[in-house]
Design an enzyme around this catalytic site. Structure first.
Site, mmCIF file in Angstrom:
data_model
loop_
_atom_site.group_PDB
_atom_site.id
_atom_site.type_symbol
_atom_site.label_atom_id
_atom_site.label_comp_id
_atom_site.label_asym_id
_atom_site.label_seq_id
_atom_site.Cartn_x
_atom_site.Cartn_y
_atom_site.Cartn_z
ATOM 1 N N GLU A 46 -25.206 -17.763 -14.581
ATOM 2 C CA GLU A 46 -24.378 -16.742 -13.875
ATOM 3 C C GLU A 46 -25.322 -15.995 -12.779
ATOM 4 O OE1 GLU A 46 -23.514 -14.725 -17.560
ATOM 5 O OE2 GLU A 46 -24.383 -13.285 -16.678
ATOM 6 N N GLU A 80 -23.377 -4.464 -13.752
ATOM 7 C CA GLU A 80 -24.318 -4.032 -12.543
ATOM 8 C C GLU A 80 -23.317 -3.399 -11.556
ATOM 9 O OE1 GLU A 80 -27.183 -5.008 -13.139
ATOM 10 O OE2 GLU A 80 -28.361 -5.205 -11.070
ATOM 11 N N LYS A 92 -28.372 -18.142 -19.740
ATOM 12 C CA LYS A 92 -28.345 -17.397 -21.042
ATOM 13 C C LYS A 92 -27.687 -18.493 -22.151
ATOM 14 C CE LYS A 92 -26.934 -13.132 -19.309
ATOM 15 N NZ LYS A 92 -25.709 -12.219 -18.945
ATOM 16 N N CYS A 114 -55.540 4.356 25.746
ATOM 17 C CA CYS A 114 -56.523 4.907 26.833
ATOM 18 C C CYS A 114 -57.191 4.195 27.738
ATOM 19 C CB CYS A 114 -57.525 5.679 25.706
ATOM 20 S SG CYS A 114 -59.001 4.326 25.199
ATOM 21 N N LYS A 130 -27.454 -13.438 -10.648
ATOM 22 C CA LYS A 130 -28.125 -12.165 -11.027
ATOM 23 C C LYS A 130 -27.756 -11.538 -9.863
ATOM 24 C CE LYS A 130 -32.548 -10.594 -12.620
ATOM 25 N NZ LYS A 130 -32.580 -9.227 -11.691
ATOM 26 N N SER A 138 -35.037 -5.960 -19.917
ATOM 27 C CA SER A 138 -34.937 -6.390 -18.607
ATOM 28 C C SER A 138 -34.943 -7.943 -19.116
ATOM 29 C CB SER A 138 -35.793 -6.002 -17.581
ATOM 30 O OG SER A 138 -37.158 -6.139 -18.069
ATOM 31 N N LEU A 139 -35.032 -8.952 -18.018
ATOM 32 C CA LEU A 139 -35.177 -10.266 -18.246
ATOM 33 C C LEU A 139 -36.291 -10.876 -17.587
ATOM 34 C CD1 LEU A 139 -31.558 -11.341 -17.144
ATOM 35 C CD2 LEU A 139 -32.307 -11.592 -19.349
ATOM 36 N N CYS A 187 -57.800 -0.857 26.095
ATOM 37 C CA CYS A 187 -57.088 -0.341 25.002
ATOM 38 C C CYS A 187 -55.831 0.071 25.523
ATOM 39 C CB CYS A 187 -57.831 1.000 24.289
ATOM 40 S SG CYS A 187 -56.500 1.821 23.280
ATOM 41 N N CYS A 205 -60.940 -0.202 19.638
ATOM 42 C CA CYS A 205 -61.173 0.863 20.842
ATOM 43 C C CYS A 205 -62.163 1.792 20.047
ATOM 44 C CB CYS A 205 -59.708 1.506 21.060
ATOM 45 S SG CYS A 205 -60.145 3.012 22.117
ATOM 46 N N ASP A 221 0.810 -1.147 -0.130
ATOM 47 C CA ASP A 221 0.054 0.126 0.056
ATOM 48 C C ASP A 221 0.866 1.394 -0.093
ATOM 49 O OD1 ASP A 221 -2.107 -1.641 0.219
ATOM 50 O OD2 ASP A 221 -2.638 -1.153 2.066
ATOM 51 N N LYS A 254 -35.486 -16.329 -10.072
ATOM 52 C CA LYS A 254 -35.470 -15.961 -8.918
ATOM 53 C C LYS A 254 -35.370 -16.969 -7.743
ATOM 54 C CE LYS A 254 -35.752 -11.563 -9.076
ATOM 55 N NZ LYS A 254 -36.790 -10.863 -9.227
ATOM 56 N N CYS A 306 -59.460 8.558 22.245
ATOM 57 C CA CYS A 306 -58.178 7.597 22.687
ATOM 58 C C CYS A 306 -57.048 8.287 21.937
ATOM 59 C CB CYS A 306 -58.220 6.269 21.898
ATOM 60 S SG CYS A 306 -56.785 5.359 21.858
ATOM 61 N N ASP A 365 -27.823 -8.233 -7.490
ATOM 62 C CA ASP A 365 -28.987 -7.224 -6.888
ATOM 63 C C ASP A 365 -28.420 -5.783 -6.704
ATOM 64 O OD1 ASP A 365 -31.350 -6.570 -6.292
ATOM 65 O OD2 ASP A 365 -31.207 -7.407 -4.357
ATOM 66 N N TYR A 369 -21.169 -7.825 -17.599
ATOM 67 C CA TYR A 369 -21.790 -9.153 -18.425
ATOM 68 C C TYR A 369 -22.178 -9.068 -19.696
ATOM 69 C CZ TYR A 369 -25.860 -6.995 -16.149
ATOM 70 O OH TYR A 369 -26.886 -6.023 -15.948
ATOM 71 N N TYR A 383 2.095 2.139 -3.343
ATOM 72 C CA TYR A 383 1.135 2.718 -4.297
ATOM 73 C C TYR A 383 0.734 4.111 -3.689
ATOM 74 C CZ TYR A 383 -3.653 3.301 -6.118
ATOM 75 O OH TYR A 383 -4.759 3.673 -6.865
ATOM 76 N N ASP A 384 0.721 4.275 -2.606
ATOM 77 C CA ASP A 384 0.434 5.559 -1.990
ATOM 78 C C ASP A 384 1.543 6.495 -2.638
ATOM 79 O OD1 ASP A 384 -1.681 4.572 -0.838
ATOM 80 O OD2 ASP A 384 -0.896 4.965 1.183
HETATM 81 S S1 IVH Z 1 -28.224 -9.948 -18.579
HETATM 82 C C1 IVH Z 1 -31.381 -7.841 -21.659
HETATM 83 N N1 IVH Z 1 -26.922 -10.879 -16.561
HETATM 84 O O1 IVH Z 1 -31.153 -8.002 -14.137
HETATM 85 C C2 IVH Z 1 -30.789 -7.659 -20.284
HETATM 86 N N2 IVH Z 1 -28.542 -9.203 -16.078
HETATM 87 O O2 IVH Z 1 -34.196 -7.981 -15.411
HETATM 88 C C3 IVH Z 1 -29.511 -8.639 -20.328
HETATM 89 N N3 IVH Z 1 -28.921 -8.430 -13.936
HETATM 90 O O3 IVH Z 1 -31.403 -5.059 -16.030
HETATM 91 C C4 IVH Z 1 -29.244 -8.501 -18.801
HETATM 92 N N4 IVH Z 1 -27.267 -9.654 -13.112
HETATM 93 O O4 IVH Z 1 -29.590 -5.053 -14.404
HETATM 94 C C5 IVH Z 1 -27.980 -9.912 -17.091
HETATM 95 N N5 IVH Z 1 -25.677 -11.517 -14.765
HETATM 96 C C6 IVH Z 1 -26.529 -10.768 -15.345
HETATM 97 C C7 IVH Z 1 -27.162 -9.921 -14.506
HETATM 98 C C8 IVH Z 1 -28.338 -9.157 -14.913
HETATM 99 C C9 IVH Z 1 -28.064 -8.837 -12.559
HETATM 100 C C10 IVH Z 1 -29.856 -7.374 -13.934
HETATM 101 C C11 IVH Z 1 -29.563 -6.173 -15.102
HETATM 102 C C12 IVH Z 1 -31.000 -6.313 -15.670
HETATM 103 C C13 IVH Z 1 -31.870 -7.064 -14.815
HETATM 104 C C14 IVH Z 1 -32.670 -7.950 -15.840
#
Ligand code: IVH
Length: 673
Positions: free
Chosen positions: A115, A175, A290, A411, A117, A84-85, A408, A426, A35, A314, A431, A119, A227, A38-39
């Protein structure tokens, strides 16, 4: 000249070195220098840049500390929409997805990749000529916020792509998230600073990316995984190769991306991960499966909202165990007594839970929950946690059963449970808990919207006997307020001005604020459209009321009983005397057919022409309903600037979305100008 050139070279070299070590440290997690070393590199670079400001660039490692604060975020259109998925919740649904894929690719071998997902918050980064050009949030999928300055502070995200000079454009998506350990550290710091802690790492990451001051973002422990390379990279044939390419370019990618030769193997992997995820330092809310071949992905294509080549699995709602420390009873503004379990705090589905509703006596008996019991609690999505079962094997001794109190707790008056009803109430209108609840409701955003009248102040006002019902609010005078603890002259003045202003709220708001059982914003609106004023409403019979469309006998009886009570009539008289509006504005009679009539509408984001409340009022006035969450019953989502999860949910459920301009059109903007 020569010295200058040398120095220029040294600056470039230092930057290169720092980037290299950043990557070893933040991306590969394998630092090669101490470190201190690096600093020293950083200090040398900062020193040179201080002496020669003309050499400073926006992507210099010294700028990771954050640039100047911004006023707001510029909106940027995505070159390729961020979809979105689709979600699945069971192995069967994953197999059904596989069947759909196979149907479109008959007789072909399909390999999958599984892979985590993540959050977090999705982000798209564009690099031009090897330099980070712009970082944009997902936004509504079509347009997002330019958060480049904030993203530059995330140390694992490269601001330069070595070897990519001359490559005109690269766009990657991934993400941004906050690791749990960093989240906990941040919250401890916030708590000791007196700031409100974040509910969960996802909110903390979202909140951090939306900070106006990049310098503050720099102190937030953000990480990212990427991703996707947008538009595909011509040099790679599969998703796995794209991941490897991103890794080689210096992007952090998840270490847990693995191929699955067929869906059965992918399903197994998804199920395994429900356990394995507990070992991660960050939250994942599912797995993504995928199609590996990018060429097959291309042929599968996308629907308007999601790709056909990928699907999210999920994890089931997390159930955790904890101990019931106590069971308390809350008294609501309508007098209903609700038993609430006070729990040993536990972390479940992304936030800490310390209370769960037990609904009523019947539910407590069904569960047979007692103080000291170990219970399973469950939290799915955004729902309030609930106790699902008592772990009887863990019960020690014979804990006492809970019984609803006979009096109650607020009250001391006897409570009532009518035959055939599950709720205990009540019935004492004086009250203090109900009085406070009614006043808070009257002043709330959806009703009279009196800002500055929070719970603490209401408690004081009631305790000091300055206010016994909402009618008394308008009799408050400056000296009464200033005499209260923690109330300055300025706050008192502001509150009085707010109260004065609230006298002009439309009739529907006033009716809603009264707190008549079963009369929420929608019914209040119907009433305001059906009667020209409070007087006429007060003299309507139960039959008259029940004859109105949307008002059934239960609501009619409730209104009659409310207006028939001398105490309520007295509170109403006070409002009238104070000059609170009791008449419908001319021209606001009930409209029968507008484009929004009968539709359930959800508002997401902020709007340019109206506040959200005004937009909601206008929709209700046009005969629509406004709901606070998106479900399959939602007809329309109106998407403003910086829309949130409601918009993604709408896209997910295929709910029709419109923008503000379209809303104005449907409302017929004439009325406002
Ligand atoms: S692929 C067409 N891979 O989940 C969208 N999404 O509902 C292709 N997310 O908006 C997304 N991990 O924010 C993909 N390994 C992953 C992910 C991922 C989280 C999120 C992403 C996307 C939402 C899909």
């Amino acid at each position: 000249m020569g010295a200058k050139k040398n120095m220029r070279a040294r600056v470039a070299e230092l930057r290169e070195l720092i980037r290299l070590h950043d990557r070893k440290y933040y991306v590969d997690h394998a630092p090669e220098i101490a470190d201190g070393e690096y600093d020293a590199l950083m200090a040398e670079l900062a020193g040179l840049e201080r002496e020669h400001p003309e050499l400073v660039t926006s992507d210099s490692p010294t700028r990771r500390g954050g640039g100047a604060p911004t006023e707001g975020f510029r909106t940027v259109e995505h070159a390729v929409p961020m979809l979105s998925l689709d979600n699945t919740y069971s192995p069967e649904e994953l197999l059904a997805f596989d069947a759909r894929v196979k149907k479109r690719l008959p007789d072909e071998l399909v390999e999958y990749v599984v892979e985590p997902k993540l959050d977090g918050i999705s982000i798209s980064l564009r690099y031009v000529d090897g330099r980070l050009d712009v970082a944009v949030t997902r936004g509504d999928g079509t347009r997002g916020d330019d958060v480049t300055a904030n993203i530059r502070t995330v140390r694992s995200i490269p601001t330069r792509l070595p070897g990519r000079r001359g490559v005109s454009e690269v766009e990657v998506r991934g993400e941004v998230f906050m690791p749990r350990s960093g989240f906990e550290r941040l919250n401890r710091r916030r708590e000791s600073d007196g700031a409100t802690p974040f509910v969960n790492p996802r909110n903390a990451a979202a909140g951090s990316l939306k900070l106006r001051d990049p310098g503050e973002v720099a102190g937030r422990p953000l990480e990212a995984f990427f991703y996707q390379i947008v538009g595909g990279a011509s040099r790679v044939a599969t998703h796995l190769e794209a991941i490897e390419l991103m890794r080689a370019m210096g992007f952090p990618v998840s270490p847990d991306i693995t191929p699955a030769p067929h869906m059965e193997a992918a399903v197994e992997r998804c199920l395994e991960w429900d356990e394995r995820r507990r070992g991660l330092d960050y939250d994942i809310d599912g797995m993504v499966v995928k199609v590996n071949s990018l060429e097959q992905q291309e042929r599968l294509g996308s629907t308007a909202k999601s790709p056909r080549w990928g699907i999210a699995y999920k994890f089931p709602a997390e159930a955790v165990r904890t101990v019931v420390r106590d069971i308390v009873v809350q008294v609501g503004r309508t007098g209903r007594l609700t038993p609430v379990a006070i729990l040993e705090p536990v972390f479940v589905s992304g936030s800490t839970v310390s209370r769960a509703t037990l609904h009523n006596q019947d539910e407590i008996e069904r569960l047979d929950v007692r103080v000291g019991d170990t219970v399973a609690i469950e939290k799915g999505g955004e729902v309030i946690p609930k106790v699902t079962e008592v772990v009887k094997s863990k019960r020690r001794g014979r804990p006492r059963r809970f019984r609803m109190p006979l009096r109650c707790p607020a009250c001391g008056e006897p409570v009532v449970r009518s035959p055939g009803e599950v709720d205990t109430r009540c019935e004492n209108v004086s009250c203090p808990e109900q009085v406070r609840g009614r006043i808070r409701h009257f002043a709330s955003r959806g009703a009279m919207d009196v800002r500055g009248l929070g719970s603490a102040l209401v408690r004081q006002l009631v305790a000091e006997e300055l206010v016994g019902d909402y009618g008394d609010l308008y009799e408050l005078r400056g000296p009464d307020l200033v005499a209260l603890e923690r109330m300055g002259e300025k706050s008192a003045e502001n509150l009085l001005a707010e109260l004065e202003e609230s006298k002009r709220r439309p009739l529907a708001r006033v009716l809603h604020g009264l707190g008549i059982r079963h009369v929420g914003a929608r019914v209040a609106q119907v009433l305001a459209e059906s009667f020209p004023g409070m007087r006429e409403l007060a003299s309507a019979s139960e039959g008259d009321l029940a004859a109105i469309d949307e008002i059934g006998p239960v609501i009619a009886a409730s209104i009659r009983s409310f207006l028939g009570s001398p105490r309520n009539a007295e509170a109403l008289r006070k409002l009238e005397r104070a000059g609170v509006n009791m008449r419908r504005e001319p021209g606001r009679r009930r409209k029968t057919k507008t484009a929004l009539a009968g539709l359930t509408v959800v508002l997401s984001g902020t709007f340019a022409h109206r506040t959200r409340q005004e937009a909601a009022d206008a929709i209700v006035e046009a005969g629509g309903r406004v709901s606070s969450s998106v479900s399959s019953k939602t007809d329309l989502a109106v998407v403003g600037r910086n829309p949130g999860s409601k918009h993604s949910k709408a896209l997910e459920l295929g709910v029709k979305t419109i923008d503000e301009a379209e809303l104005e059109r449907l409302l017929g903007t004439r009325e406002r100008h």
